[in-house]
Design a protein around this motif. Structure first.
Motif, PDB file in Angstrom:
ATOM      1  N   ALA A 230     -16.778  61.159 -21.225  1.00  0.00           N
ATOM      2  CA  ALA A 230     -17.380  60.528 -22.404  1.00  0.00           C
ATOM      3  C   ALA A 230     -18.867  60.254 -22.231  1.00  0.00           C
ATOM      4  O   ALA A 230     -19.617  60.218 -23.225  1.00  0.00           O
ATOM      5  CB  ALA A 230     -16.652  59.221 -22.733  1.00  0.00           C
ATOM      6  N   GLY A 231     -19.321  60.083 -20.984  1.00  0.00           N
ATOM      7  CA  GLY A 231     -20.730  59.764 -20.754  1.00  0.00           C
ATOM      8  C   GLY A 231     -21.561  60.893 -20.192  1.00  0.00           C
ATOM      9  O   GLY A 231     -22.746  60.699 -19.889  1.00  0.00           O
ATOM     10  N   LEU A 232     -20.947  62.081 -20.059  1.00  0.00           N
ATOM     11  CA  LEU A 232     -21.650  63.178 -19.388  1.00  0.00           C
ATOM     12  C   LEU A 232     -22.434  64.079 -20.321  1.00  0.00           C
ATOM     13  O   LEU A 232     -23.135  64.980 -19.862  1.00  0.00           O
ATOM     14  CB  LEU A 232     -20.651  64.007 -18.570  1.00  0.00           C
ATOM     15  N   GLY A 233     -22.307  63.870 -21.613  1.00  0.00           N
ATOM     16  CA  GLY A 233     -23.106  64.625 -22.563  1.00  0.00           C
ATOM     17  C   GLY A 233     -22.392  65.864 -23.068  1.00  0.00           C
ATOM     18  O   GLY A 233     -21.182  66.011 -22.956  1.00  0.00           O
ATOM     19  N   SER A 234     -23.174  66.776 -23.610  1.00  0.00           N
ATOM     20  CA  SER A 234     -22.629  67.971 -24.253  1.00  0.00           C
ATOM     21  C   SER A 234     -22.256  69.026 -23.222  1.00  0.00           C
ATOM     22  O   SER A 234     -22.634  68.955 -22.061  1.00  0.00           O
ATOM     23  CB  SER A 234     -23.664  68.534 -25.224  1.00  0.00           C
ATOM     24  N   GLY A 235     -21.529  70.032 -23.711  1.00  0.00           N
ATOM     25  CA  GLY A 235     -21.190  71.157 -22.841  1.00  0.00           C
ATOM     26  C   GLY A 235     -19.795  71.036 -22.260  1.00  0.00           C
ATOM     27  O   GLY A 235     -19.257  69.943 -22.094  1.00  0.00           O
ATOM     28  N   SER A 236     -19.238  72.179 -21.903  1.00  0.00           N
ATOM     29  CA  SER A 236     -17.902  72.216 -21.312  1.00  0.00           C
ATOM     30  C   SER A 236     -17.957  71.824 -19.843  1.00  0.00           C
ATOM     31  O   SER A 236     -19.031  71.803 -19.222  1.00  0.00           O
ATOM     32  CB  SER A 236     -17.340  73.634 -21.428  1.00  0.00           C
ATOM     33  N   PHE A 237     -16.785  71.570 -19.279  1.00  0.00           N
ATOM     34  CA  PHE A 237     -16.724  71.293 -17.839  1.00  0.00           C
ATOM     35  C   PHE A 237     -17.270  72.470 -17.046  1.00  0.00           C
ATOM     36  O   PHE A 237     -18.005  72.286 -16.079  1.00  0.00           O
ATOM     37  CB  PHE A 237     -15.295  70.995 -17.388  1.00  0.00           C
TER      38      PHE A 237
ATOM     39  N   ASP B 292     -21.002  74.519 -13.189  1.00  0.00           N
ATOM     40  CA  ASP B 292     -21.890  75.578 -12.717  1.00  0.00           C
ATOM     41  C   ASP B 292     -23.315  75.074 -12.520  1.00  0.00           C
ATOM     42  O   ASP B 292     -23.997  75.455 -11.557  1.00  0.00           O
ATOM     43  CB  ASP B 292     -21.881  76.756 -13.688  1.00  0.00           C
ATOM     44  N   ARG B 293     -23.777  74.230 -13.420  1.00  0.00           N
ATOM     45  CA  ARG B 293     -25.129  73.673 -13.271  1.00  0.00           C
ATOM     46  C   ARG B 293     -25.190  72.715 -12.091  1.00  0.00           C
ATOM     47  O   ARG B 293     -26.212  72.648 -11.401  1.00  0.00           O
ATOM     48  CB  ARG B 293     -25.553  72.975 -14.560  1.00  0.00           C
ATOM     49  N   PHE B 294     -24.119  71.973 -11.844  1.00  0.00           N
ATOM     50  CA  PHE B 294     -24.080  71.102 -10.662  1.00  0.00           C
ATOM     51  C   PHE B 294     -24.284  71.948  -9.405  1.00  0.00           C
ATOM     52  O   PHE B 294     -25.109  71.605  -8.538  1.00  0.00           O
ATOM     53  CB  PHE B 294     -22.749  70.356 -10.588  1.00  0.00           C
ATOM     54  N   LEU B 295     -23.548  73.048  -9.294  1.00  0.00           N
ATOM     55  CA  LEU B 295     -23.645  73.886  -8.109  1.00  0.00           C
ATOM     56  C   LEU B 295     -25.042  74.484  -7.965  1.00  0.00           C
ATOM     57  O   LEU B 295     -25.553  74.626  -6.847  1.00  0.00           O
ATOM     58  CB  LEU B 295     -22.587  74.985  -8.162  1.00  0.00           C
ATOM     59  N   GLU B 296     -25.660  74.826  -9.083  1.00  0.00           N
ATOM     60  CA  GLU B 296     -27.023  75.359  -9.026  1.00  0.00           C
ATOM     61  C   GLU B 296     -28.006  74.289  -8.569  1.00  0.00           C
ATOM     62  O   GLU B 296     -28.840  74.532  -7.695  1.00  0.00           O
ATOM     63  CB  GLU B 296     -27.429  75.893 -10.400  1.00  0.00           C
TER      64      GLU B 296
ATOM     65  N   VAL C 196     -29.393  65.484  -8.163  1.00  0.00           N
ATOM     66  CA  VAL C 196     -28.485  66.368  -8.899  1.00  0.00           C
ATOM     67  C   VAL C 196     -27.922  65.663 -10.127  1.00  0.00           C
ATOM     68  O   VAL C 196     -27.945  66.208 -11.242  1.00  0.00           O
ATOM     69  CB  VAL C 196     -27.336  66.847  -7.986  1.00  0.00           C
ATOM     70  N   TYR C 197     -27.424  64.454  -9.935  1.00  0.00           N
ATOM     71  CA  TYR C 197     -26.814  63.750 -11.069  1.00  0.00           C
ATOM     72  C   TYR C 197     -27.838  63.379 -12.138  1.00  0.00           C
ATOM     73  O   TYR C 197     -27.570  63.507 -13.338  1.00  0.00           O
ATOM     74  CB  TYR C 197     -26.065  62.508 -10.589  1.00  0.00           C
ATOM     75  N   ARG C 198     -29.012  62.959 -11.724  1.00  0.00           N
ATOM     76  CA  ARG C 198     -30.041  62.645 -12.717  1.00  0.00           C
ATOM     77  C   ARG C 198     -30.414  63.887 -13.521  1.00  0.00           C
ATOM     78  O   ARG C 198     -30.600  63.832 -14.746  1.00  0.00           O
ATOM     79  CB  ARG C 198     -31.277  62.045 -12.037  1.00  0.00           C
ATOM     80  N   SER C 199     -30.524  65.010 -12.828  1.00  0.00           N
ATOM     81  CA  SER C 199     -30.886  66.260 -13.500  1.00  0.00           C
ATOM     82  C   SER C 199     -29.800  66.699 -14.479  1.00  0.00           C
ATOM     83  O   SER C 199     -30.099  67.141 -15.602  1.00  0.00           O
ATOM     84  CB  SER C 199     -31.122  67.361 -12.463  1.00  0.00           C
TER      85      SER C 199
ATOM     86  N   LEU D  73     -27.506  64.778 -16.029  1.00  0.00           N
ATOM     87  CA  LEU D  73     -27.432  63.875 -17.175  1.00  0.00           C
ATOM     88  C   LEU D  73     -28.591  64.122 -18.135  1.00  0.00           C
ATOM     89  O   LEU D  73     -28.412  64.048 -19.361  1.00  0.00           O
ATOM     90  CB  LEU D  73     -27.407  62.429 -16.692  1.00  0.00           C
ATOM     91  N   ALA D  74     -29.743  64.428 -17.587  1.00  0.00           N
ATOM     92  CA  ALA D  74     -30.888  64.712 -18.452  1.00  0.00           C
ATOM     93  C   ALA D  74     -30.682  66.019 -19.213  1.00  0.00           C
ATOM     94  O   ALA D  74     -30.945  66.092 -20.425  1.00  0.00           O
ATOM     95  CB  ALA D  74     -32.165  64.784 -17.613  1.00  0.00           C
ATOM     96  N   GLU D  75     -30.216  67.045 -18.544  1.00  0.00           N
ATOM     97  CA  GLU D  75     -30.051  68.349 -19.181  1.00  0.00           C
ATOM     98  C   GLU D  75     -28.975  68.323 -20.268  1.00  0.00           C
ATOM     99  O   GLU D  75     -29.127  68.959 -21.313  1.00  0.00           O
ATOM    100  CB  GLU D  75     -29.702  69.400 -18.135  1.00  0.00           C
ATOM    101  N   PHE D  76     -27.885  67.594 -20.017  1.00  0.00           N
ATOM    102  CA  PHE D  76     -26.775  67.577 -20.975  1.00  0.00           C
ATOM    103  C   PHE D  76     -26.813  66.368 -21.912  1.00  0.00           C
ATOM    104  O   PHE D  76     -25.867  66.119 -22.645  1.00  0.00           O
ATOM    105  CB  PHE D  76     -25.445  67.628 -20.225  1.00  0.00           C
TER     106      PHE D  76
END
Length: 237
Positions: free
Chosen positions: A33-40, A45-49, A61-64, A66-69
């Motif tokens: 609910a708090g992670l923003g848009s986009g599928s898991f 995949d973006r986390f791994l990148e 990683v987490y700040r990036s 949350l900002a992107e999504f």
């Protein structure tokens, strides 16, 4: 002859990517609910990148992410704490880990783990994999005060096992921290490539190259004497 084998932890004994993906699935389902848009799948995949095989701090990683999504930025610390405390519950060993370690020990070899990272976090993974009963020593950079590729950490590890540096084989996936670091300290090396290519900007790998932990069972019969350290650039088997 080789009398001790030292291992990196992540992507060498711990199948870090598989373990991390399993954890991320659990974490995403609990905080969706708090992670923003986009599928898991996109978020994973973006986390791994962003993570870059563990080279980037998870706070970044987490700040990036949350900002992107366009997620809830205030969740960053909660997600980081959740990662630190729960990730080890999903720890999976690399194929053949336990059997290879037991067979190496049966050959009379001393065994150890040398890993960079936070003591508590890495200790949880060591425990989850049952490594406490499979190796003779575990050295974590935060505890020891040195990080690979610092030769001091490799010297500490050899001393902890009571063996000479030249009689140690170091196994790891990181070309710089593990392989070039151990080689510079005077150890024989085996690069566990895990589907990677050796970085072309680096000197050639100074030791053996393996694709399976079980390759070590025959590799440990090799003599890594000091005069053989430079020309050992052979893939095993």
């Amino acid at each position: 002859m080789i009398s001790a084998v030292l291992f990196d932890l992540d992507e060498t004994l711990l199948d870090r990517t598989t373990s991390l993906v399993a954890f991320l699935g659990d974490q995403h389902s609990r905080f969706a609910a708090g992670l923003g848009s986009g599928s898991f799948e996109t978020w994973r995949d973006r986390f791994l990148e962003f993570d870059a095989r563990g080279r980037v701090p998870k706070a970044v990683v987490y700040r990036s992410l949350l900002a992107e999504f366009h997620g809830d930025a205030s969740l960053a610390e909660t997600l980081l704490s959740d990662y630190r405390t729960r990730c080890s519950r999903f720890a999976r060993p690399c194929d053949g880990m336990a059997s290879t370690l037991m067979l190496l020990r049966a050959k009379g070899l001393r065994l150890g783990v040398v890993t960079n990272g936070e003591t508590e976090f890495q200790a949880r993974h060591v425990e989850a994999l049952g490594l406490d009963s499979l190796v003779d020593a575990v050295l974590v950079s935060q505890t020891e005060g040195f990080r690979k590729p610092d030769a001091a950490l490799f010297r500490l590890a050899a001393g902890r096992l009571g063996v000479e540096l030249a009689n140690c084989l170091f196994v790891g996936d990181n070309p710089v921290a593990d392989i070039l670091g151990a080689d510079a300290a005077g150890m024989a090396t085996a690069w566990f490539r895990c589907g990677q290519e050796w970085p072309p900007a680096l000197p050639p790998t100074p030791g053996f190259v393996i694709d399976r932990l079980s390759d070590l069972l025959e590799l440990t019969n090799q003599d890594p004497g000091p005069k053989k350290l430079s020309p050992r650039r052979a893939t095993w088997p």
